[in-house]
Design a protein around this motif. Structure first.
Motif, PDB file in Angstrom:
ATOM      1  N   HIS A 165       0.832  -1.209   0.000  1.00  0.00           N
ATOM      2  CA  HIS A 165       0.000   0.000   0.000  1.00  0.00           C
ATOM      3  C   HIS A 165       0.855   1.242   0.000  1.00  0.00           C
ATOM      4  N   ILE A 166       1.881   1.173   0.883  1.00  0.00           N
ATOM      5  CA  ILE A 166       2.763   2.360   0.939  1.00  0.00           C
ATOM      6  C   ILE A 166       3.397   2.605  -0.430  1.00  0.00           C
ATOM      7  N   TYR A 167       3.881   1.500  -0.976  1.00  0.00           N
ATOM      8  CA  TYR A 167       4.515   1.657  -2.287  1.00  0.00           C
ATOM      9  C   TYR A 167       3.510   2.127  -3.324  1.00  0.00           C
ATOM     10  N   GLY A 168       2.291   1.602  -3.218  1.00  0.00           N
ATOM     11  CA  GLY A 168       1.250   2.001  -4.162  1.00  0.00           C
ATOM     12  C   GLY A 168       1.015   3.502  -4.106  1.00  0.00           C
ATOM     13  N   ILE A 169       0.936   3.998  -2.857  1.00  0.00           N
ATOM     14  CA  ILE A 169       0.687   5.442  -2.714  1.00  0.00           C
ATOM     15  C   ILE A 169       1.852   6.241  -3.283  1.00  0.00           C
ATOM     16  N   VAL A 170       3.067   5.800  -2.886  1.00  0.00           N
ATOM     17  CA  VAL A 170       4.253   6.512  -3.385  1.00  0.00           C
ATOM     18  C   VAL A 170       4.277   6.485  -4.910  1.00  0.00           C
ATOM     19  N   TYR A 171       3.974   5.301  -5.437  1.00  0.00           N
ATOM     20  CA  TYR A 171       3.984   5.156  -6.904  1.00  0.00           C
ATOM     21  C   TYR A 171       2.991   6.114  -7.543  1.00  0.00           C
ATOM     22  N   THR A 172       1.801   6.196  -6.953  1.00  0.00           N
ATOM     23  CA  THR A 172       0.794   7.106  -7.519  1.00  0.00           C
ATOM     24  C   THR A 172       1.281   8.542  -7.493  1.00  0.00           C
ATOM     25  N   ILE A 173       1.853   8.901  -6.319  1.00  0.00           N
ATOM     26  CA  ILE A 173       2.330  10.289  -6.216  1.00  0.00           C
ATOM     27  C   ILE A 173       3.367  10.572  -7.292  1.00  0.00           C
ATOM     28  N   ILE A 174       4.311   9.641  -7.408  1.00  0.00           N
ATOM     29  CA  ILE A 174       5.361   9.831  -8.412  1.00  0.00           C
ATOM     30  C   ILE A 174       4.756   9.904  -9.810  1.00  0.00           C
ATOM     31  N   PHE A 175       3.808   8.992 -10.067  1.00  0.00           N
ATOM     32  CA  PHE A 175       3.171   8.966 -11.384  1.00  0.00           C
ATOM     33  C   PHE A 175       2.565  10.321 -11.717  1.00  0.00           C
ATOM     34  N   ILE A 176       1.868  10.881 -10.739  1.00  0.00           N
ATOM     35  CA  ILE A 176       1.199  12.153 -11.015  1.00  0.00           C
ATOM     36  C   ILE A 176       2.198  13.297 -11.157  1.00  0.00           C
ATOM     37  N   LEU A 177       3.237  13.273 -10.314  1.00  0.00           N
ATOM     38  CA  LEU A 177       4.283  14.295 -10.444  1.00  0.00           C
ATOM     39  C   LEU A 177       4.889  14.275 -11.836  1.00  0.00           C
ATOM     40  N   PHE A 178       5.191  13.062 -12.269  1.00  0.00           N
ATOM     41  CA  PHE A 178       5.815  12.930 -13.579  1.00  0.00           C
ATOM     42  C   PHE A 178       4.876  13.372 -14.687  1.00  0.00           C
ATOM     43  N   SER A 179       3.599  12.996 -14.556  1.00  0.00           N
ATOM     44  CA  SER A 179       2.695  13.385 -15.634  1.00  0.00           C
ATOM     45  C   SER A 179       2.529  14.903 -15.649  1.00  0.00           C
ATOM     46  N   ARG A 180       2.607  15.529 -14.487  1.00  0.00           N
ATOM     47  CA  ARG A 180       2.551  16.997 -14.457  1.00  0.00           C
ATOM     48  C   ARG A 180       3.743  17.587 -15.197  1.00  0.00           C
ATOM     49  N   LEU A 181       4.917  17.041 -14.872  1.00  0.00           N
ATOM     50  CA  LEU A 181       6.138  17.505 -15.535  1.00  0.00           C
ATOM     51  C   LEU A 181       6.028  17.338 -17.041  1.00  0.00           C
ATOM     52  N   PHE A 182       5.546  16.180 -17.438  1.00  0.00           N
ATOM     53  CA  PHE A 182       5.442  15.866 -18.856  1.00  0.00           C
ATOM     54  C   PHE A 182       4.504  16.839 -19.558  1.00  0.00           C
ATOM     55  N   VAL A 183       3.331  17.012 -18.941  1.00  0.00           N
ATOM     56  CA  VAL A 183       2.336  17.885 -19.572  1.00  0.00           C
ATOM     57  C   VAL A 183       2.842  19.322 -19.627  1.00  0.00           C
ATOM     58  N   SER A 184       3.556  19.737 -18.557  1.00  0.00           N
ATOM     59  CA  SER A 184       3.998  21.141 -18.533  1.00  0.00           C
ATOM     60  C   SER A 184       5.031  21.440 -19.600  1.00  0.00           C
ATOM     61  N   CYS A 185       5.623  20.400 -20.213  1.00  0.00           N
ATOM     62  CA  CYS A 185       6.547  20.632 -21.317  1.00  0.00           C
ATOM     63  C   CYS A 185       5.813  21.192 -22.520  1.00  0.00           C
ATOM     64  N   PHE A 186       4.525  20.862 -22.602  1.00  0.00           N
ATOM     65  CA  PHE A 186       3.810  21.204 -23.831  1.00  0.00           C
ATOM     66  C   PHE A 186       2.763  22.284 -23.649  1.00  0.00           C
ATOM     67  N   VAL A 187       2.221  22.436 -22.435  1.00  0.00           N
ATOM     68  CA  VAL A 187       1.189  23.452 -22.235  1.00  0.00           C
ATOM     69  C   VAL A 187       1.532  24.279 -21.010  1.00  0.00           C
ATOM     70  N   HIS A 188       0.859  25.430 -20.904  1.00  0.00           N
ATOM     71  CA  HIS A 188       1.129  26.306 -19.767  1.00  0.00           C
ATOM     72  C   HIS A 188       0.131  26.099 -18.649  1.00  0.00           C
ATOM     73  N   GLU A 189       0.576  26.364 -17.414  1.00  0.00           N
ATOM     74  CA  GLU A 189      -0.345  26.238 -16.283  1.00  0.00           C
ATOM     75  C   GLU A 189      -1.370  27.339 -16.350  1.00  0.00           C
ATOM     76  N   LYS A 190      -2.570  27.021 -15.821  1.00  0.00           N
ATOM     77  CA  LYS A 190      -3.613  28.045 -15.799  1.00  0.00           C
ATOM     78  C   LYS A 190      -3.229  29.069 -14.759  1.00  0.00           C
ATOM     79  N   LYS A 191      -3.064  30.311 -15.235  1.00  0.00           N
ATOM     80  CA  LYS A 191      -2.629  31.338 -14.295  1.00  0.00           C
ATOM     81  C   LYS A 191      -3.724  31.679 -13.303  1.00  0.00           C
TER      82      LYS A 191
END
Lengths: 242, 434
Positions: free
Chosen positions: B4-30
């Motif tokens: 479970h702990i790993y699952g949570i950590v994995y999810t957090i990492i997954f979302i962090l990475f997807s944020r990073l990935f998406v921010s390469c192509f689009v801008h954050e909503k100001k």
């Protein structure tokens, strides 16, 4: 031997300028012949002599006929002669008439000598370019052509096709030779290998686009993709020459 | 428990990475306030984890759910359309799957079947999972470098290479842990090992964010320097214009006096004296006159002032100009280019001792292009740092940006700029299309 004409209504200036030029040419070991004219019309009357002159200095502010008008009339019949303006002010209008003057020399006494000397240097280089010729046994007959008149050379079916200005027309001459050898022979002139099969004279290039080049008379030539950047730079270098 | 702990950590990492990935192509909503942003991210993590637990059996459904949730939250957090969000999330999921599969292929041969299935299964998948995360991190960093931080070109590539050392090291460490895993005795230490592996991954991410902030700040500093130089030039230009204005006013005043004197002399019949005085007056006028006229007030000011400067220093100035009233670039940028070019030329000429000092300048419109070309004599030594021209001036940090500025203006208007140095001749040519 360089033939020069100086045209200015102020005779004292004519004498000073003639002396500066003669002294400089002597120091360069170059023989020069300088004729003085006090009005534009006098100069224009001497049609045979005009054919002979390599370089003409024209004063812009002459009362009878302005130097610019004289220049335009000369250019009507003669595109080869080198024209330099002498003026009190450098005005944008001088460029507007498109007479291809190489210099606008200021009548500023403190810099006159150096300006005239620099102008002579450039004029001599131009004269050398105009007189550079090449003689080849073309299929159409042995001919001597001015290197400056070559617009471009195309290699097609083991033949080199030269596209050259003869008078106001464009003529084609063919020769059995290799493009690389030709490139070697013309390497010290303003040419550039724009494509494996094309070798163009930068003098006549008007526009460089992605993979196509436009020359005078709207001739379009292809540019090799890998060469594009270098062609662009070579063209820019040519445009920027002063 | 640890899954479970790993699952949570994995999810957090997954979302962090997807944020990073998406921010390469689009801008954050100001428009989003910070707290709203954090809440949205938290919600995203929560729903993602719930979905992944609920749909644990059906891989396909889980993947779809994650893509959809990701797309929804991306829409809220970033300035983008739903279609783009879905595409980006699918791309990112694709990268994750590819990385997982690659690691699976690699480790499938290594982890033997002897290991106890029930308990260790979960652990066995954790380590390769971490390796996979590190690979994804690597890929995302490359994307960031390529797409997001393009304008940080000025920051050395060396810095980025140094950045890469950490994930590389981490990857090798975790892979070697995996290898040692085969040895039975290491099984007891599996908790520690997993902890270490995950810890290293988290350190990687932290370091990445930290370095990114540093880089952003550095590029900001550089930009500020450039702006400062530009501002200085503009101020100088206004100084020139106001000086010129003052001189003009004085001249007008003098004219009136001179005309008065001349009129008097002529009225009294003193023509010879009047003539001599006229000579004197015209000579004086010449020395102050503006000799260059390009039909553009600002360029005239610059050229005339620089010309006077050159006369003082005994430098021959050759100009070829045309009608510059219509320019393809803003006046402000023209000032930057011209003043930088001429100032560079002046400084270079200063250093020439025994040869002729000259500056040739051409500013003309030719074939639908504005050509600015300058050639000057110089002492033959050019300091370069790859693509950047360093200065020969004293405070090297601040100057040498001149040529950078010129190149920036050129590329801003889709033009070109080339520099040629020969033995005693320096040439710079700029071309800007209309």
């Amino acid at each position: 031997m360089i033939y020069i004409a100086l045209c200015d209504d102020d005779i004292s200036f004519l004498k000073i300028a003639k002396e500066i030029i003669e002294r400089y040419m002597q120091s360069c070991d170059y023989v020069c012949n300088i004729d003085l004219y006090q009005s534009g019309n006098d100069l224009l009357r001497e049609k045979t002599k005009l054919e002979m002159y390599d370089l003409v200095f024209l004063d812009v502010d002459m009362p009878e006929k302005s130097g610019i008008d004289v220049a335009r009339e000369i250019r009507n019949t003669n595109n080869k002669i080198t024209i330099a303006f002498i003026t009190a002010y450098i005005n944008y209008a001088l460029d507007g008439y498109k007479v291809n003057a190489i210099r606008c020399i200021l009548k500023d006494s403190s810099t006159l000598q150096e300006s005239l000397q620099e102008c002579m240097d450039v004029a001599l280089i131009q004269k050398a370019k105009k007189e550079a010729t090449i003689e080849k046994k073309f299929r159409e007959g042995t001919r001597r052509i001015c290197i400056e008149d070559i617009i471009y050379v195309e290699s097609y079916l083991h033949l080199l096709h030269f596209h050259v200005y003869v008078g106001n027309e464009i003529a084609q001459f063919t020769l059995y030779d290799k493009m690389d050898d030709m490139e070697q022979q013309l390497s010290s002139y303003d040419f550039f290998r724009i494509h494996k099969s094309y070798f163009a004279n930068l003098k006549y290039v008007q526009k460089v686009d992605r993979y196509q080049l436009t020359t005078a008379n709207n001739i379009k030539l292809p540019i090799g993709q890998a060469r594009y950047n270098r062609v662009k730079e070579a063209f820019l270098e040519y445009c920027g020459r002063i | 428990m640890i899954e479970h702990i790993y699952g949570i950590v994995y999810t957090i990492i997954f979302i962090l990475f997807s944020r990073l990935f998406v921010s390469c192509f689009v801008h954050e909503k100001k428009a989003n306030k910070k707290i709203v942003g954090y809440m949205l991210v938290f919600l995203w993590m929560f729903s993602d984890y719930v979905m992944s637990v609920w749909l644990n059996q059906n891989m396909f459904a889980k993947a779809c759910a994650i893509v959809v949730i990701g797309a929804i939250f991306t829409c809220f957090l970033y300035d983008t359309t739903p279609v783009k969000s879905v595409v980006l999330m699918m791309l990112y999921s694709g990268i994750c799957f590819a990385s997982d599969y690659f690691v699976y292929l690699f480790t499938g041969n290594i982890i033997t079947q002897d290991v106890n299935d029930n308990v260790s299964d979960a652990f066995i998948s954790l380590l390769p999972g971490t390796v996979s995360q590190i690979i994804i991190f690597f890929v995302i960093m490359l994307f960031c470098r390529k797409f997001k931080y393009k304008d940080m070109d000025r920051v050395d590539n060396g810095v980025w290479l140094r950045l890469l050392v950490i994930p590389l090291f981490t990857m090798t460490a975790v892979i070697s842990i995996l290898f040692y895993f085969q040895d039975g005795t290491m099984m007891e230490r599996k908790n520690t090992l997993v902890f270490v592996a995950v810890g290293m991954l988290l350190i990687n991410i932290y370091v990445f964010y930290m370095l990114r902030d540093i880089l952003v700040r550095e590029s900001q500093l550089q930009r500020d320097k450039v702006l400062l130089e530009q501002a200085e030039h503009t101020v100088k230009m206004y100084q020139y214009i106001s000086e010129n204005y003052e001189k003009q006013k004085k001249r007008e005043h003098e004219y009136r006096n001179q005309l008065f004197v001349l009129r008097n002399l002529i009225e009294r019949g003193e023509c010879l004296q009047a003539h001599d005085l006229m000579q004197q007056y015209t000579e004086d006028a010449d020395s102050d006159a503006n000799l260059i006229d390009t039909n553009n007030v600002i360029i005239n000011t610059i050229l005339n002032t620089k010309y006077m400067e050159m006369k003082k220093r005994n430098i021959l100035f050759i100009v070829q100009i045309g009608d510059l009233s219509m320019l393809p670039i803003k006046n402000r940028d023209m000032v930057v280019v011209l003043t930088n070019i001429i100032d560079n030329a002046l400084e270079a000429c200063e250093k020439v001792k025994d040869k002729k000092r000259y500056i040739k300048l051409k500013v003309q419109n030719e074939h639908d292009n504005l050509i600015i070309s300058c050639e000057n004599s110089f002492d033959g030594i050019v300091h370069r740092n790859k693509d950047q021209y360093l200065t020969t001036k004293q405070e090297s940090e601040f100057h040498g940006i001149g040529i950078c500025n010129i190149k920036e203006v050129a590329s801003k208007y889709n033009g070109d700029c080339i520099i040629r140095t020969e033995e005693f001749r320096f040439r710079i040519i700029v071309s800007i299309p209309f």
